[in-house]
Design an enzyme around this catalytic site. Structure first.
Site, PDB file in Angstrom:
ATOM      1  N   ASP A 212      -8.715  -9.524   3.642  1.00 41.28           N
ATOM      2  CA  ASP A 212      -8.809  -7.958   4.561  1.00 41.28           C
ATOM      3  C   ASP A 212      -9.653  -7.971   6.038  1.00 41.28           C
ATOM      4  O   ASP A 212     -10.221  -6.860   5.744  1.00 41.28           O
ATOM      5  CB  ASP A 212      -8.244  -7.021   4.138  1.00 41.28           C
ATOM      6  CG  ASP A 212      -8.044  -6.133   4.491  1.00 41.28           C
ATOM      7  OD1 ASP A 212      -7.578  -5.563   5.882  1.00 41.28           O
ATOM      8  OD2 ASP A 212      -7.691  -4.781   3.817  1.00 41.28           O
TER       9      ASP A 212
ATOM     10  N   GLU B 165       0.984  -1.121  -0.216  1.00 41.54           N
ATOM     11  CA  GLU B 165      -0.200  -0.132   0.032  1.00 41.54           C
ATOM     12  C   GLU B 165       1.010   1.223   0.226  1.00 41.54           C
ATOM     13  O   GLU B 165       0.059   1.725   1.254  1.00 41.54           O
ATOM     14  CB  GLU B 165      -0.923  -0.393   1.385  1.00 41.54           C
ATOM     15  CG  GLU B 165      -1.757  -1.251   1.062  1.00 41.54           C
ATOM     16  CD  GLU B 165      -2.650  -1.381   2.742  1.00 41.54           C
ATOM     17  OE1 GLU B 165      -2.697  -0.596   3.288  1.00 41.54           O
ATOM     18  OE2 GLU B 165      -4.574  -2.092   1.846  1.00 41.54           O
TER      19      GLU B 165
ATOM     20  N   GLU C 146     -12.808  -2.389  11.856  1.00 40.69           N
ATOM     21  CA  GLU C 146     -12.818  -1.996  10.518  1.00 40.69           C
ATOM     22  C   GLU C 146     -13.915  -2.187   9.373  1.00 40.69           C
ATOM     23  O   GLU C 146     -15.275  -1.647   8.958  1.00 40.69           O
ATOM     24  CB  GLU C 146     -12.003  -2.379   9.552  1.00 40.69           C
ATOM     25  CG  GLU C 146     -11.584  -1.202   8.292  1.00 40.69           C
ATOM     26  CD  GLU C 146      -9.866  -1.741   7.216  1.00 40.69           C
ATOM     27  OE1 GLU C 146      -9.191  -2.432   8.491  1.00 40.69           O
ATOM     28  OE2 GLU C 146      -9.547  -0.991   6.541  1.00 40.69           O
TER      29      GLU C 146
HETATM   30  C1  GCV Z   1      -2.898   0.182   8.157  1.00 42.08           C
HETATM   31  C2  GCV Z   1      -6.411  -2.192   5.501  1.00 42.08           C
HETATM   32  C3  GCV Z   1      -6.505  -1.132   5.599  1.00 42.08           C
HETATM   33  C4  GCV Z   1      -5.649   0.273   6.576  1.00 42.08           C
HETATM   34  C5  GCV Z   1      -4.510  -0.095   6.633  1.00 42.08           C
HETATM   35  C6  GCV Z   1      -4.058  -1.731   6.039  1.00 42.08           C
HETATM   36  C7  GCV Z   1      -2.978  -3.067   6.589  1.00 42.08           C
HETATM   37  O1  GCV Z   1      -5.941  -2.131   3.773  1.00 42.08           O
HETATM   38  O2  GCV Z   1      -7.822  -0.300   5.774  1.00 42.08           O
HETATM   39  O3  GCV Z   1      -5.783   1.089   7.002  1.00 42.08           O
HETATM   40  O4  GCV Z   1      -3.498  -0.086   7.323  1.00 42.08           O
HETATM   41  O5  GCV Z   1      -5.071  -3.054   6.046  1.00 42.08           O
HETATM   42  O6  GCV Z   1      -3.305  -3.567   7.523  1.00 42.08           O
HETATM   43  O7  GCV Z   1      -2.292  -2.208   6.885  1.00 42.08           O
END
Ligand code: GCV
Length: 647
Positions: free
Chosen positions: A341, A262, A369
């Protein structure tokens, strides 16, 4: 503490006073080298009972014995009681467990337990940014940072440390894995001294800090022109900087790293492997006994939705499985529980069954989340129990790997600076359950929920049962009105709350449902993307064949026609309609059950939870209507039961 002060407070979480308990007159005896633990025991009893009546007739003895390092035993004696720990840490855990069982209403004479944790590392990961915001935080701001500085209430930190130690947590990472240029500086002065001060506050509670580090730290704080892990200068940077860090915090647990993920840099940018990256950093902390937790959340977040060959759940395995055995001994690969995720329903990550010579950590997310954001009720313990009891290899459940290949259980915190820590008071249960389950993975969701309810609420049997039942059912309810059968996502992009069926359908993130007029889902079988081939037999075959695939994961593994007959004879489409109507109706039941608890639950908690349950109901109805309308518009087929679907 006088009687008037002895009141329930959401801030005390599971460490509440208990009016219903009969105090026992006793004296505490302990050697002077366990003064802190003696004090914790004393404070705990005072909190519970409102005071201690001293009596020489009954002695509560605290001692360090020859038990497993972090283990303890609780033993009633003739005219007293003994709490013994395998170390000071073990004794501390024993004291908290003893207090917790008392708080749950058990009589001292009957409390007997011998316990030691199954995994060495039981860790909370905060996704706190130094500006005070929390990524995916639903309970306020960070209680560590503000305005790019450490900024905390000392008492709150002590209380937090106590809460965490009381459930067996022994490691905490206070900063977000998405490290920015500011938090990259946590391993250098001036922030390092502040970090050391915070570490000292956690130390008496047996908690070691971890710090998330930036893969590009060699450039950001070392002033180098590269972060290539095989570059001499880069290796030297990590060694020298780690020596500085460990000089300040000799018991730092280690570093947590999110790399090649990411938009974060990583070894692959330099043509190196994940093992090259992890090992360079691990070599730097090895002389100090440090550990590197290296995340496996590596995938292409710039996918083209037209590309049907790339299948995001396959990514972690592709990056890491070929490197099995190549990681240093002090590297622990941190793997999210599922391959996608933190969705409501995913299979267990295939990495757990395929890494044979690599240390692993399982990463859960306590922050909700994708599971209701601490507005909607969602008991994660139910899901974690399912995950830990999933067969991962020829009859072996995932939990059998704990303490062997899987050395750590970690989870993303659901806390913030809200008075009750977790926004929704009932979400405290998830935090509690995580710690207890990491200590003892044999505990069931039912037992954990029961424990939490008993230690938290001083209410009657009806009150306790109602909360327990609500929590036990909550995961199933949420799943049925959102995106069931493993299809996942369908959420509003970026916020991840509320329905948006096509929200991610044409995005870069690799999370597609590919619904057409006839069918939905991605074929992840051997004839499709081949994801099922990442599992060993017999799982591979089980997931590969639609007839043997567990129904709750049907749409994770298969592309299925709407007229497909489910096990009970309903069509897939009718199942989807039923699930959403039923889920939204059950959300109503949750609210009603809670309303029956007015006067049984402290007012403030009662009202704040009720407000959230009302929001949950609105959310559930919105999901129901959007999902049902979406499928009606695709298929033109009505609900068999004639319920209202908007056209
Ligand atoms: C901390 C998902 C979440 C992100 C998070 C990522 C991760 O994509 O939306 O906010 O980033 O996981 O676990 O690194």
């Amino acid at each position: 503490m006088d009687h008037a002060e002895r009141i329930y407070s959401e801030y005390n979480a599971w460490l509440q006073p208990k009016f219903s308990l009969e105090p026992k007159a006793l004296q505490i005896s302990a050697s002077s080298d366990v003064d802190f633990i003696h004090q914790e025991c004393r404070l705990g009893l005072i909190r519970l009972w409102g005071g201690i009546q001293e009596s020489a007739e009954y002695t509560l003895r605290l001692k360090v014995d020859d038990l497993e390092h972090e283990g303890f035993s609780l033993t009633p004696l003739e005219n007293g009681y003994e709490i013994a720990g395998g170390s000071k840490k073990g004794l501390l855990y024993g004291v908290y467990r003893f207090l917790s069982r008392l708080a749950g209403g058990e009589s001292m004479e009957k409390i007997q337990e011998h316990s030691a944790p199954q995994v060495d590392y039981r860790i909370i990961n905060h996704w706190d940014n130094m500006d005070g915001r929390i990524e995916r935080g639903y309970a306020g701001h960070s209680f560590f940072f503000r305005n790019n500085k450490f900024d905390y209430d000392e008492e709150r930190i002590t209380n937090y440390a106590r809460l965490m130690a009381s459930i067996g947590i022994n490691g905490i990472c206070i900063n977000n894995v998405n490290v920015n240029r500011v938090s990259a500086g946590l391993i250098a002065e001036p922030l390092l001294s502040d970090l050391a001060e915070l570490a000292a506050r956690f130390r008496p509670f047996g908690i070691r800090l971890l710090v998330s580090v930036h893969f590009d730290a060699p450039m950001i704080i070392g002033g180098l022109t590269t972060s290539d892990p095989l570059d001499e200068g880069v290796m030297e940077f990590w060694k020298a900087q780690s020596a500085v860090v460990y000089d300040k915090i000799p018991d730092l647990l280690g570093y947590l790293v999110k790399a090649d993920s990411e938009f974060r840099g990583g070894p692959e940018e330099f043509g190196r492997t994940q093992a090259d990256g992890a090992n360079t950093i691990a070599a730097a902390v090895a002389p100090f006994g440090g550990v590197v937790f290296w995340r496996c959340f590596v995938y292409n977040c710039q996918q083209d939705w037209r590309d049907t060959q790339t299948d995001r759940p396959m990514a972690a395995y592709k990056h890491f499985q070929p490197l099995d055995g190549k990681f240093d001994r002090n590297v622990i690969l941190q793997i999210k529980n599922g391959p996608l995720d933190f969705q409501t329903r995913e299979p267990v990550s295939p990495l757990f069954s395929s890494l044979k010579n690599t240390n692993e950590a399982i990463e859960f997310q306590i922050a909700q989340e994708y599971t209701g954001q601490q507005i909607d009720l969602y008991s994660l313990a139910v899901q974690w129990e399912e995950i830990l009891t999933t067969e991962v290899d020829k009859g072996k459940q995932l939990k059998s790997l704990l303490g062997r290949e899987i050395l750590a259980m970690t989870a993303v915190a659901n806390t913030g600076d809200n008075m009750n820590w977790t926004g929704n008071t009932l979400a405290q249960c998830n935090l509690y359950a995580f710690g207890r389950m990491a200590w003892n993975p044999e505990l069931t969701a039912k037992e954990l929920i029961r424990e939490w309810v008993r230690v938290t609420f001083d209410t009657d049997e009806h009150g306790r049962r109602t909360v327990e039942e609500m929590l036990l059912k909550s995961r199933g309810i949420y799943e049925s009105y959102t995106a069931p059968l493993g299809i996942g996502f369908m959420v509003n992009p970026s916020t991840h709350y509320g329905p948006n069926i096509d929200g991610y359908e044409f995005s870069n993130w690799g999370t597609y449902h590919r619904a057409s007029l006839e069918a939905i889902g991605i074929d992840r079988t051997s004839k499709g993307t081949g994801f099922t081939l990442q599992y060993p037999e017999p799982l591979q075959r089980m997931y590969d064949r639609i007839e043997s695939c567990p129904e709750e994961l049907l749409l994770f593994f298969h592309r299925v026609r709407y007229d497909y007959k489910m096990k009970d004879g309903r069509t897939l489409l009718q199942y989807i309609y039923d699930s959403h109507f039923e889920g939204a109706r059950q959300a109503e039941d949750l609210l009603q059950s809670w309303e029956g608890l007015e006067n049984r639950i402290p007012q403030e908690t009662y009202h704040s939870v009720k407000e959230r349950l009302k929001l949950q109901l609105l959310n559930a109805r919105e999901w129901r209507d959007q999902v049902n309308t979406f499928f009606y518009r695709k298929t033109g087929i009505d609900d068999e039961k004639g319920r209202k679907i908007y056209r």
